[in-house]
Design an enzyme around this catalytic site. Structure first.
Site, short mmCIF file in Angstrom:
data_model
loop_
_atom_site.label_atom_id
_atom_site.label_comp_id
_atom_site.label_asym_id
_atom_site.label_seq_id
_atom_site.Cartn_x
_atom_site.Cartn_y
_atom_site.Cartn_z
N GLU A 36 0.61 -1.06 0.06
CA GLU A 36 -0.22 -0.13 -0.07
C GLU A 36 0.99 1.19 0.05
O GLU A 36 1.70 1.30 0.91
CB GLU A 36 -0.89 0.05 1.18
CG GLU A 36 -1.74 1.21 1.59
CD GLU A 36 -2.43 1.71 0.31
OE1 GLU A 36 -3.34 0.77 -0.10
OE2 GLU A 36 -2.56 2.60 -0.24
N CYS A 44 -12.46 4.00 0.75
CA CYS A 44 -13.99 3.90 1.74
C CYS A 44 -13.33 4.45 2.99
O CYS A 44 -13.96 5.40 3.76
CB CYS A 44 -14.23 2.68 1.79
SG CYS A 44 -15.66 2.45 2.78
N CYS A 49 -16.31 6.69 1.87
CA CYS A 49 -17.71 6.45 2.65
C CYS A 49 -17.65 6.88 4.09
O CYS A 49 -18.64 7.65 4.51
CB CYS A 49 -17.77 4.90 2.72
SG CYS A 49 -17.21 4.22 1.26
N TYR A 100 -7.39 -1.46 11.03
CA TYR A 100 -7.01 -2.40 9.74
C TYR A 100 -5.71 -3.14 9.60
O TYR A 100 -5.60 -4.12 9.41
CB TYR A 100 -7.43 -1.56 8.54
CG TYR A 100 -8.83 -1.32 7.98
CD1 TYR A 100 -9.80 -0.84 8.82
CD2 TYR A 100 -9.33 -1.96 6.90
CE1 TYR A 100 -11.07 -0.78 8.44
CE2 TYR A 100 -10.36 -1.95 6.36
CZ TYR A 100 -11.54 -1.68 7.24
OH TYR A 100 -12.76 -1.31 6.66
N GLY A 264 -16.71 11.38 -11.75
CA GLY A 264 -16.41 9.84 -12.10
C GLY A 264 -15.20 9.45 -11.31
O GLY A 264 -14.30 10.22 -11.09
N ASP A 305 -12.99 -1.84 -7.27
CA ASP A 305 -13.08 -0.71 -8.36
C ASP A 305 -12.22 -0.86 -9.49
O ASP A 305 -12.68 -0.40 -10.73
CB ASP A 305 -12.99 0.70 -7.56
CG ASP A 305 -14.07 0.99 -6.67
OD1 ASP A 305 -15.10 0.25 -6.55
OD2 ASP A 305 -14.11 2.13 -6.13
N ALA A 343 -27.25 3.51 -2.01
CA ALA A 343 -27.91 4.99 -1.51
C ALA A 343 -26.68 6.02 -1.90
O ALA A 343 -25.84 6.02 -2.06
CB ALA A 343 -28.11 4.72 0.20
P1 NDP Z 1 -20.60 9.21 -10.71
O1 NDP Z 1 -20.51 7.99 -11.70
O2 NDP Z 1 -21.69 9.02 -9.71
O3 NDP Z 1 -20.98 10.39 -11.39
C1 NDP Z 1 -20.31 11.25 -12.32
C2 NDP Z 1 -20.81 12.49 -12.78
O4 NDP Z 1 -20.02 13.25 -13.34
C3 NDP Z 1 -22.25 12.28 -13.65
O5 NDP Z 1 -23.08 13.17 -13.55
C4 NDP Z 1 -21.49 12.35 -15.14
O6 NDP Z 1 -22.42 12.79 -15.85
C5 NDP Z 1 -20.29 13.26 -14.92
N1 NDP Z 1 -19.15 13.31 -15.77
C6 NDP Z 1 -18.57 12.02 -15.78
N2 NDP Z 1 -17.33 12.35 -16.55
C7 NDP Z 1 -17.45 13.44 -16.95
C8 NDP Z 1 -16.39 14.66 -17.73
N3 NDP Z 1 -15.52 14.07 -18.37
N4 NDP Z 1 -16.85 15.70 -17.91
C9 NDP Z 1 -17.96 16.24 -17.08
N5 NDP Z 1 -18.87 15.40 -16.22
C10 NDP Z 1 -18.59 14.16 -16.37
O7 NDP Z 1 -19.22 9.39 -10.04
P2 NDP Z 1 -18.89 10.26 -8.75
O8 NDP Z 1 -17.58 10.71 -9.02
O9 NDP Z 1 -19.93 11.03 -7.75
O10 NDP Z 1 -18.57 8.75 -7.83
C11 NDP Z 1 -17.59 7.86 -8.30
C12 NDP Z 1 -18.08 6.45 -7.77
O11 NDP Z 1 -17.92 6.51 -6.46
C13 NDP Z 1 -19.62 6.53 -7.95
O12 NDP Z 1 -19.65 5.69 -9.41
C14 NDP Z 1 -19.97 5.18 -6.91
O13 NDP Z 1 -19.93 4.04 -7.48
C15 NDP Z 1 -18.98 5.80 -5.94
N6 NDP Z 1 -19.59 6.29 -4.89
C16 NDP Z 1 -20.40 5.72 -4.19
C17 NDP Z 1 -21.11 6.39 -2.88
C18 NDP Z 1 -22.26 5.63 -2.17
O14 NDP Z 1 -22.32 4.50 -2.26
N7 NDP Z 1 -23.01 6.63 -1.47
C19 NDP Z 1 -20.62 7.81 -2.47
C20 NDP Z 1 -19.77 8.33 -3.42
C21 NDP Z 1 -19.09 7.69 -4.30
P3 NDP Z 1 -23.35 11.93 -16.89
O15 NDP Z 1 -24.66 11.49 -16.11
O16 NDP Z 1 -23.81 12.50 -17.82
O17 NDP Z 1 -22.50 10.69 -17.28
#
Ligand code: NDP
Length: 449
Positions: A36, A44, A49, A100, A264, A305, A343
């Site tokens: 690591e 997380c 999280c 951990y 994302g 991931d 969620a």
């Molecule tokens: P998400 O995939 O949830 O959302 C990404 C957002 O960014 C979407 O609205 C997407 O738009 C937009 N987007 C993607 N690429 C671009 C780009 N190049 N330019 C502009 N906008 C863009 O990702 P997050 O970053 O919010 O979170 C990452 C991951 O982490 C999640 O997918 C989830 O799996 C995990 N996570 C889970 C949580 C939970 O369980 N509560 C909390 C936080 C994260 P569009 O819709 O048009 O694609």
């Protein structure tokens, strides 16, 4: 086990998936090391999280303290001190990192606090130059935030840095409309920031049920969170006083003190040397694996991931467990990806399991939906005009409840229990047969007719 290699298993990445796989494999008798480069615990625990949920709790006091007055409490004007919350959260993260680490050590897993790269099907080189071999290698390096490319993007931060801010910014622009964008929009808004969410499309939280995400949007707008849709970033300029001038397509420039990218997360496979072992990477950067988490190199596996299947902690943990059971426990196990509840810890939170209404219509054709649109009792007395929405999606032919979607106080807590019924394939009449537990919000689940 094997003496031809230094280790039976070498894991790269001590996040949720990697830690579970290491610990369980070691308990089965394997000689295990885990590398690591940052902190034990991964996204997380260290920057996801856990600290996020603690900030959500902290943020909720803004409304709770206001509401308390309607319940008879004399609440003086309260002041929020970000530094206290930030430092307490970081202390808690450090405590968990310690737990951990202890847990791995107790299972005789060797922790290598270095960056590791793959040099062949059984070879690993550490940043110190040390070379080791392993019978099996597990890639559990997670994902890293994506930052869109445009001039001035370097002035923004990601959620990784959001936990370490010196102060709460007055004006925040959040790029993206997904999980992180909506969760941090709620957090910053409750701390008093003026928040603007900027998304490239015209929807938030794609993948969640339309009615539920519309409700979140409506509530967020009412609270005063601003949304810009169909907007792309053109450039960001930083003034001498630190103010960011953010230029977008289709609207006037916005001034902000903080720009947060929540656009994302990309699987973390760059510079890992995976090509040296013939490990196939897909066009999103993910390690391609089969149902047993095995990559295209037979001795190299991947979980979590980095495989870009379902980017959720409990899924990574299950994959790590299944890997260990299958490879070192002689108990072939595969993860069941059906009906995974999820969620969003927005304000208020939302949660869902199974098919959304539109997914069900595409898949099943005949679909019935039942909704309950209500104001939680506590909100009524508090004078808070915020409505919850619960929805059951039912197969029109069999009456099986194929999806539950909800937004409102404690929705994730309630949905976790309700998800058992969906996973078990229960029918609507079996929900109806349960006597309501009154007065609760969850009773709505058995009262929809
Ligand atoms: P998400 O995939 O949830 O959302 C990404 C957002 O960014 C979407 O609205 C997407 O738009 C937009 N987007 C993607 N690429 C671009 C780009 N190049 N330019 C502009 N906008 C863009 O990702 P997050 O970053 O919010 O979170 C990452 C991951 O982490 C999640 O997918 C989830 O799996 C995990 N996570 C889970 C949580 C939970 O369980 N509560 C909390 C936080 C994260 P569009 O819709 O048009 O694609």
């Amino acid at each position: 086990m094997s003496e031809a290699y230094d280790y039976d298993l070498f894991v790269i990445g001590a996040g949720s998936g990697g830690v579970r796989a290491s610990r369980v494999s070691a308990a089965y008798g394997a000689k295990v090391a885990i590398a690591e480069e940052h902190k034990v615990g991964g996204t997380c625990v260290i920057r996801g999280c856990v600290p996020k949920k603690l900030l959500v709790f902290g943020a909720h006091f803004a409304e709770d303290l206001q509401d308390a007055r309607r319940f008879g409490w004399e609440v003086p004007d309260c002041k929020f001190d970000w530094a206290t919350l930030r430092d307490n959260v970081l202390d808690e993260v450090a405590r968990l990192e310690g737990l951990y680490t202890e847990n791995l050590e107790r299972h005789s897993v060797e922790i290598v606090k270095e960056r590791a790269t793959v040099t062949g099907p059984h070879g690993i080189t550490l940043s110190s130059g040390r070379k080791v071999t392993a019978r099996k290698i597990l890639i559990a390096t997670g994902a890293t935030p994506v930052i869109p490319e445009f001039p001035g993007a370097e002035h923004g931060i990601t959620s990784n840095e959001a936990f370490h801010l010196e102060r709460v910014p007055q004006r925040v622009v959040i790029a993206g409309g997904g999980y992180i964008a909506n969760e941090f929009a709620g957090i910053f808004h409750q701390f008093g920031s003026q928040v603007t969410v900027v998304n490239r499309s015209d929807v938030i939280l794609r993948g969640y049920d339309e009615q539920i995400r519309d409700r979140l949007l409506q509530i967020s707008l009412t609270k005063g969170i601003d949304f810009k849709f169909n907007a792309q970033f053109k450039k960001v300029e930083k003034a001498e006083d630190g103010t960011l001038r953010i230029h977008l397509t289709g609207c006037d420039p916005i001034e902000a003190d903080l720009l947060l990218f929540a656009t994302g997360r990309r699987p973390h496979t760059e510079d890992l040397g995976l090509e040296s072992a013939g490990v196939e990477i897909d066009n999103k950067g993910a390690v391609v694996v089969d149902a047993d988490n095995r990559s295209t190199c037979p001795s190299i596996y991947a979980v979590g991931d980095v495989t870009n299947r379902v980017q959720l902690t409990p899924v990574a943990i299950r994959e790590g467990q299944a890997f260990a059971d299958t490879i070192f426990g002689d108990k072939p196990t595969r993860v069941d990806y059906d009906c995974i509840p999820s969620a969003v810890f927005s304000h208020p939170p939302l949660a869902g399991v199974g098919l959304t209404e539109s997914e069900a219509r595409n898949k099943l054709g005949s679909v019935k939906t039942y909704t309950s649109d209500f104001r939680a009792m506590k909100n009524v007395l508090a004078g808070r005009n915020e409505r919850s929405l619960y929805k059951l999606v039912v197969d029109g032919e069999t009456e099986q409840v194929v999806g539950i979607h909800m937004i409102g106080p404690d929705a994730p807590e309630i949905l976790q229990a309700a998800a058992i019924a969906v996973k078990a394939g229960l029918r609507k009449e079996q929900f109806d047969a349960v006597v309501a537990l009154h007065p609760t919000m969850a009773e709505e689940l058995v009262l929809m007719r």
